[in-house]
Design an enzyme around this catalytic site. Structure first.
Site, short mmCIF file in Angstrom:
data_model
loop_
_atom_site.label_atom_id
_atom_site.label_comp_id
_atom_site.label_asym_id
_atom_site.label_seq_id
_atom_site.Cartn_x
_atom_site.Cartn_y
_atom_site.Cartn_z
N ASP A 189 -15.04 -8.50 8.89
CA ASP A 189 -14.95 -8.48 7.43
C ASP A 189 -15.54 -9.78 6.90
O ASP A 189 -15.11 -10.87 7.29
CB ASP A 189 -13.50 -8.34 6.97
N GLU A 284 -19.11 -3.46 7.28
CA GLU A 284 -19.16 -2.62 6.09
C GLU A 284 -20.60 -2.44 5.62
O GLU A 284 -21.44 -3.33 5.79
CB GLU A 284 -18.33 -3.25 4.97
N CYS A 351 -3.68 0.01 3.97
CA CYS A 351 -2.82 -0.61 4.98
C CYS A 351 -3.24 -0.13 6.37
O CYS A 351 -3.42 1.08 6.59
CB CYS A 351 -1.36 -0.25 4.73
N CYS A 354 0.14 2.02 8.03
CA CYS A 354 0.50 3.37 7.59
C CYS A 354 -0.67 4.14 7.02
O CYS A 354 -0.57 5.34 6.80
CB CYS A 354 1.63 3.32 6.58
N CYS A 371 1.81 -4.16 1.77
CA CYS A 371 1.76 -2.72 1.55
C CYS A 371 2.95 -2.27 0.71
O CYS A 371 4.10 -2.62 1.00
CB CYS A 371 1.74 -1.99 2.89
N CYS A 374 4.94 0.81 3.23
CA CYS A 374 5.73 0.50 4.43
C CYS A 374 6.20 -0.95 4.47
O CYS A 374 6.96 -1.32 5.36
CB CYS A 374 4.92 0.81 5.68
N ASP A 381 -7.77 -10.30 4.68
CA ASP A 381 -9.06 -10.11 5.35
C ASP A 381 -8.88 -9.61 6.78
O ASP A 381 -9.72 -8.85 7.28
CB ASP A 381 -9.85 -11.43 5.34
#
Length: 437
Positions: A189, A284, A351, A354, A371, A374, A381
């Protein structure tokens, strides 16, 4: 036999050689502009004719008989310009290539001259010095910072704010047994506050500033001086640049070139380390060009937060995201790995425990991801790096190392629960080559 790698060295021409190289670079720019204008005119005419380098090379021969300034440039260099214009058109018409329509080059454009491989000779002088023989110039010394292994396919002499350089296009023979990298897969990332975060690491890799505070102050002062000198030139000299203004522009270019070198050096070290130690790297699919668009809008519909967007654009450009991806593409092939590009939307809001995507999980632009479903908390990052890896594993159908017994379904969707990560996470043949004494 095409060049499959490039090597750049610092060139040390004397005063007469530098002046002639400068003249040749402007001639090459003129050939490009004239050839491009001719192609545009021919295509817009009634016949809708497409002109290529083969036809223009014949006209170039006739033009060289009439114009001494064009005849001074080696014929091979002018032909290389037309070949490059052909490549620019091919890239523009290729839907898989992001190139735009070829543009005319200004006088301030980068100075460069390209020579084919059979027109140059390289000779090693000592452990750290070598020389290259250029047509109509002779031997020019350059610093041999690393050995040249392979066949020289072409040579490009260019100039930036720090001086002259020569770049050799080298053909290196392919290995009979291509390497296979069995390192663990990772997700990468890239960002601004944190330069790079790797999914299997607990701390970010932060790039040092490419320009220190003293250099920033000097650059700001030089840009203010340039603005004053430009205003004076427009009022009193009819827009003609003075020697002092040219000196100021050169000093600014030197600082920018040094900044670009530091950025490229850090990115090269980062990408080399990642490609050597990991078999699959996921990144990405960032549309950097779209992200760098200005927000100023038009006179009728002015934009909002223009100054803030300009600052953000500068910080994005300074990180060199496209440069990192470009280096990863060819270095993964060289080291036996694979680069997987995944969709970017939602990676910072999903997340990795989850699989729930909620913008409220990111509070502002902080570095904490919490999150709302959860309660999982992690560095934002690092969480995004895991999401990138999960998407790549599902897209590529990664099955893990041999004998691990783990398999993953081939799907284009991100996993809805758990990370699922693995344990451990055109030229003619040259007539010359490099010789050494």
């Amino acid at each position: 036999m095409r060049a499959n790698t490039a090597m750049k060295f610092r060139l040390h021409p004397d005063r007469m050689q530098a002046e002639r190289l400068t003249s040749w670079s402007h001639t090459s720019r003129a050939v490009w502009n004239i050839a491009l204008a001719q192609r545009i005119w021919a295509y817009r005419s009634a016949q809708r004719k497409a002109v290529r380098a083969v036809a223009q090379c014949a006209e170039l021969t006739e033009a060289r008989r009439e114009h001494a300034w064009l005849r001074d440039l080696p014929a091979q260099c002018a032909q290389q310009v037309l070949q490059q214009l052909d490549a620019a058109y091919d890239n523009f018409w290729n839907p898989a290539h992001p190139a735009r329509f070829p543009q005319f080059k200004k006088k301030s454009h980068r100075q460069k001259i390209t020579f084919p491989g059979q027109a140059v000779r390289v000779h090693k002088v000592s452990r750290r010095m070598a020389q290259v023989k250029l047509p109509k110039i002779g031997w020019v010394r350059f610093r041999l910072s690393r050995p040249i292994n392979g066949t020289v396919r072409n040579a490009t002499v260019s100039r930036d704010g720090l001086g002259w350089h020569v770049t050799f296009g080298i053909h290196m023979p392919e290995l009979e047994q291509p390497p296979v990298n069995t390192g663990m897969p990772i997700g990468v990332d890239v960002g601004i506050a944190c330069s790079v975060f790797v999914s299997n690491e607990h701390h970010e890799r932060q790039r040092p500033d490419t320009i220190v505070e003293d250099e920033q102050n000097r650059l700001r002062g030089l840009e203010q001086r340039k603005a004053r000198q430009l205003t004076y030139a427009k009022k009193h000299n009819g827009g003609k640049y003075s020697n002092r203004l040219r000196k100021t522009i050169g000093q600014i270019a030197a600082l920018k070139a040094r900044q670009a070198r530091r950025r490229a050096d850090w990115n090269h070290k980062l990408t080399t380390d990642l490609t050597k130690n990991h078999g699959m790297i996921a990144v990405e699919d960032l549309k950097v060009r779209n992200m760098l668009r200005s927000a100023k809008g038009t006179i009728e519909l002015p934009g909002a937060n223009v100054a803030q967007k300009s600052g953000l654009n500068r910080r994005i450009a300074d990180q060199g995201w496209h440069q990192i991806r470009r280096q990863l593409e060819y270095k993964t092939r060289r080291h036996g790995g694979v680069l997987v590009v995944v969709a970017a939307p939602g990676s910072s809001q999903t997340c990795n425990e989850c699989g729930v995507r909620d913008p409220k999980s990111r509070h502002g632009c902080g570095r904490l991801f919490a999150c709302t479903a959860c309660g999982h908390t992690e560095h934002a990052d690092r969480n995004a790096a895991h999401i990138i890896l999960d998407r790549a594993l599902c897209t590529a159908g990664w099955a893990g190392p041999a004998g691990s017994g783990s398999t993953r379904p081939q799907s284009t969707r991100s996993p809805q629960k758990g990370r699922g990560t693995l344990t451990g996470s055109r030229m003619r043949e040259p007539t010359s080559s490099v010789t050494a004494t």
